[in-house]
Motif scaffolding. Structure first.
Motif, mmCIF file in Angstrom:
data_model
loop_
_atom_site.group_PDB
_atom_site.id
_atom_site.type_symbol
_atom_site.label_atom_id
_atom_site.label_comp_id
_atom_site.label_asym_id
_atom_site.label_seq_id
_atom_site.Cartn_x
_atom_site.Cartn_y
_atom_site.Cartn_z
ATOM 1 N N LYS A 183 85.475 31.481 81.667
ATOM 2 C CA LYS A 183 84.886 32.111 80.951
ATOM 3 C C LYS A 183 85.883 33.731 81.862
ATOM 4 O O LYS A 183 85.394 33.678 82.675
ATOM 5 N N GLY A 184 85.631 34.517 80.657
ATOM 6 C CA GLY A 184 86.506 35.954 80.716
ATOM 7 C C GLY A 184 87.216 35.732 81.419
ATOM 8 O O GLY A 184 88.514 36.020 82.302
ATOM 9 N N LEU A 185 88.087 35.581 80.448
ATOM 10 C CA LEU A 185 89.736 35.594 79.923
ATOM 11 C C LEU A 185 90.423 36.483 79.173
ATOM 12 O O LEU A 185 90.506 37.568 78.241
ATOM 13 N N ILE B 182 83.462 20.733 76.987
ATOM 14 C CA ILE B 182 85.042 21.999 77.542
ATOM 15 C C ILE B 182 84.099 23.343 77.043
ATOM 16 O O ILE B 182 84.098 23.378 75.788
ATOM 17 N N ASN B 183 83.570 23.964 78.024
ATOM 18 C CA ASN B 183 82.480 25.337 77.089
ATOM 19 C C ASN B 183 83.360 26.115 77.549
ATOM 20 O O ASN B 183 84.265 26.741 78.913
ATOM 21 N N TYR B 184 83.883 27.432 76.644
ATOM 22 C CA TYR B 184 84.409 28.723 76.368
ATOM 23 C C TYR B 184 83.734 29.198 76.315
ATOM 24 O O TYR B 184 83.435 29.553 75.619
ATOM 25 N N SER B 185 83.880 30.585 77.602
ATOM 26 C CA SER B 185 83.279 31.714 76.492
ATOM 27 C C SER B 185 83.864 33.584 76.706
ATOM 28 O O SER B 185 84.839 33.446 77.618
ATOM 29 N N ASP B 186 83.493 34.003 76.315
ATOM 30 C CA ASP B 186 83.604 35.415 76.456
ATOM 31 C C ASP B 186 85.939 35.862 76.657
ATOM 32 O O ASP B 186 86.466 36.181 77.718
ATOM 33 N N ILE B 187 86.370 36.092 75.674
ATOM 34 C CA ILE B 187 87.862 35.374 76.045
ATOM 35 C C ILE B 187 88.292 36.410 74.642
ATOM 36 O O ILE B 187 87.992 36.802 73.767
ATOM 37 N N MET B 188 89.282 37.314 74.876
ATOM 38 C CA MET B 188 89.924 38.604 74.822
ATOM 39 C C MET B 188 91.267 38.443 74.725
ATOM 40 O O MET B 188 91.829 37.736 75.614
ATOM 41 N N VAL C 64 85.299 28.725 85.393
ATOM 42 C CA VAL C 64 87.477 29.469 85.556
ATOM 43 C C VAL C 64 86.417 30.340 85.704
ATOM 44 O O VAL C 64 85.985 30.668 84.035
ATOM 45 N N GLU C 65 86.343 31.267 85.850
ATOM 46 C CA GLU C 65 86.112 33.174 85.539
ATOM 47 C C GLU C 65 87.352 34.256 86.084
ATOM 48 O O GLU C 65 87.636 34.099 86.788
ATOM 49 N N ASP C 66 86.837 34.996 84.844
ATOM 50 C CA ASP C 66 88.069 36.204 85.272
ATOM 51 C C ASP C 66 89.501 36.192 86.300
ATOM 52 O O ASP C 66 89.690 36.468 87.324
ATOM 53 N N LEU C 67 90.338 35.594 85.295
ATOM 54 C CA LEU C 67 91.550 35.291 84.567
ATOM 55 C C LEU C 67 92.438 36.408 83.538
ATOM 56 O O LEU C 67 91.781 36.312 82.575
ATOM 57 N N THR C 68 93.596 36.148 84.042
ATOM 58 C CA THR C 68 94.742 37.165 83.338
ATOM 59 C C THR C 68 95.632 36.679 83.356
ATOM 60 O O THR C 68 95.998 35.939 84.127
#
Length: 483
Positions: free
Chosen positions: A346-348, A382-388, A316-320
């Motif tokens: 990554k990239g939420l 379960i891996n999560y990164s780069d989330i704002m 999963v990447e680059d989601l809004t």
């Protein structure tokens, strides 16, 4: 559905990213061999395969007045065009108009193309929806214990099937079905908008789907699937109007979609309790990119809760997400069995969320009393990164299962701005930003500081695969229709 649902007061304070626009590329000529009584302007489209033959829905007696029933016309057209399955395939064009129809079945090496201003309307006459047996990996219907209605657009045991258009619309007219569910008047499970079973080489793209009776897009027991450029809209209080639900599927690419839903925008599934365990077909090798989701009462992406066949290798990447209950949620329970593992996010970019991280080990609906209470799910990696995230009520609600903890959780580079919880309804004034039980893992550079079960490990970068899935290498061809 009018656009009032999106512009209602509950959304007026949120900046909503515009609808993803489809792109079209010019290409090769499609030869017409089915006589056409109608004339259309030439057009171009992108697809996994082009077609040698073509026809227009009106050639088969269809009337696009929104009142005349066209089920027979759709079925006649597809039956006629199926004869070209082994001779370059066929394209059926739905021209501008409102085409009322019941359920109809697709064929292999076939493209259903909805022109701009073409609207397929789902009939509200139940006799126009054939009954199907329950899905073997579920053991019963989701709305009722018996069977289920066929989806509006259905296909099974197909190869090379495309549903696309120039942003034409499929309108399920779902309010009839939502009302029956609320009144407990359903003896069968509601139809979906699009369901493809036991098939491969599937493309669903560049369409607007609105007001589905239940789930919108449901590929199941299938592989090699591309779903892109969809706008999916339903009232945010509509029941179970999930956007895209790959179910026991392999090699799936979901890109550039915009979803407003009464349930999960995307839900990955693989069967329910003992039935899913017995069927044993996981959902795996799935990539989801560039999704915008609005779902105040559900998740942007849910893994489960029906996951008894297993879920593995989801990227999963680059989601809004905007005004959505949670981001990437894991839902399971005792009795599910199966696994959820090797999940990479990554990239939420999240704005106005109840939860950022939410894992549930007690999502306890069961198909019947025959489930095995010793069947415990394996949730790990379960891996999560780069989330704002901004305006968040609860940073993390992580609940594994007693004697079956969720392990291998990794979070890195996460910045969460909490809302003023004292002003949030139904949330205690001193609610902690993190609540964790029966989980383990590590974190790095996460704000606010997570619970003690997720200790800090400096300079950690949670993994994300560097290889590419096979479905990512599939390129669209360039196709043209010449009248």
């Amino acid at each position: 559905m009018s656009h009032q649902n999106i512009k209602s007061p509950r959304f007026q304070n949120f900046y909503i990213i515009g609808v993803i626009s489809a792109f079209f590329i010019f290409g090769s000529l499609v030869e017409c061999r089915v006589p056409s009584s109608s004339k259309l302007n030439n057009f171009d489209y992108t697809a996994i395969n082009c077609r040698k033959h073509s026809a227009i829905l009106t050639d088969f007696g269809a009337v696009g007045d929104g009142k005349t029933l066209n089920t027979k016309a759709f079925n006649s057209a597809i039956t006629k065009l199926s004869q070209y399955s082994n001779d370059g395939g066929a394209l059926l064009i739905v021209p501008p108009g409102k085409w009322l129809t019941g359920s109809f079945n697709l064929t292999s090496h076939f493209t259903l193309f909805l022109q701009k201003d073409a609207v397929i309307l789902g009939s509200q006459d139940e006799s126009e929806w054939p009954q199907l047996p329950v899905l073997p990996s579920y053991g019963r219907g989701r709305d009722a214990a018996g069977g289920r209605f066929s989806s509006l657009i259905f296909g099974t045991h197909l190869t090379d099937v495309i549903i696309t258009g120039n942003n034409g619309t499929i309108d399920g007219q779902g309010s009839y079905w939502w009302d029956k569910l609320k009144k407990d008047e359903l003896n069968l499970t509601r139809p979906y908008l699009i369901e493809i079973m036991y098939s491969d080489q599937i493309q669903i793209s560049n369409l607007t789907l609105i007001n589905s009776p239940s789930w919108n897009v449901h590929p199941i027991y299938s592989s090699d699937i591309i779903i892109n450029g969809l706008t999916i809209l339903a009232p945010v209080d509509s029941p179970n109007t999930d956007g895209i639900n790959p179910d026991s599927c392999t090699n799936v690419r979901i890109e550039d979609n915009y979803i407003v839903s009464g349930d999960d925008c995307i839900a990955i599934k693989s069967g329910w309790d003992q039935y899913g365990i017995k069927f044993g077909k996981p959902s795996q090798k799935i990539i989801i990119r560039r999704l915008t989701c609005i779902s105040p009462d559900s998740a942007m992406i849910a893994l489960g809760s029906e996951m008894s066949g297993g879920i593995q290798d989801v990227r999963v990447e680059d989601l809004t997400a905007i005004n959505t209950e949670s981001a990437v949620r894991i839902k399971s329970a005792v009795g599910r069995g199966g696994f959820v593992k090797d999940i990479f996010v990554k990239g939420l970019n999240l704005n106005t969320m109840k939860y950022v991280f939410w894992m549930t080990g007690s999502y306890g609906q069961h198909p019947d009393n025959g489930f095995d209470p010793k069947a415990l799910p394996n949730v790990t990696g379960i891996n999560y990164s780069d989330i704002m995230a901004k305006n968040v009520t609860i940073a993390g609600q992580l609940e594994g299962i007693s004697n079956d903890p969720y392990t291998g959780i990794c979070m890195s580079n996460v910045a969460i701005e909490m809302s003023n919880v004292e002003k949030v309804e139904k949330v205690p004034k001193k609610k902690l930003p993190w609540n964790c039980t029966d989980i383990s893992g590590v974190i790095s550079n996460v704000v606010p500081q997570p619970c003690e079960l997720l200790p800090e490990k400096e300079k950690l970068e949670c993994p994300y695969p560097s290889d590419k899935l096979a479905i990512e290498s599939v390129n669209f061809k360039t196709c043209s229709y010449k009248s």
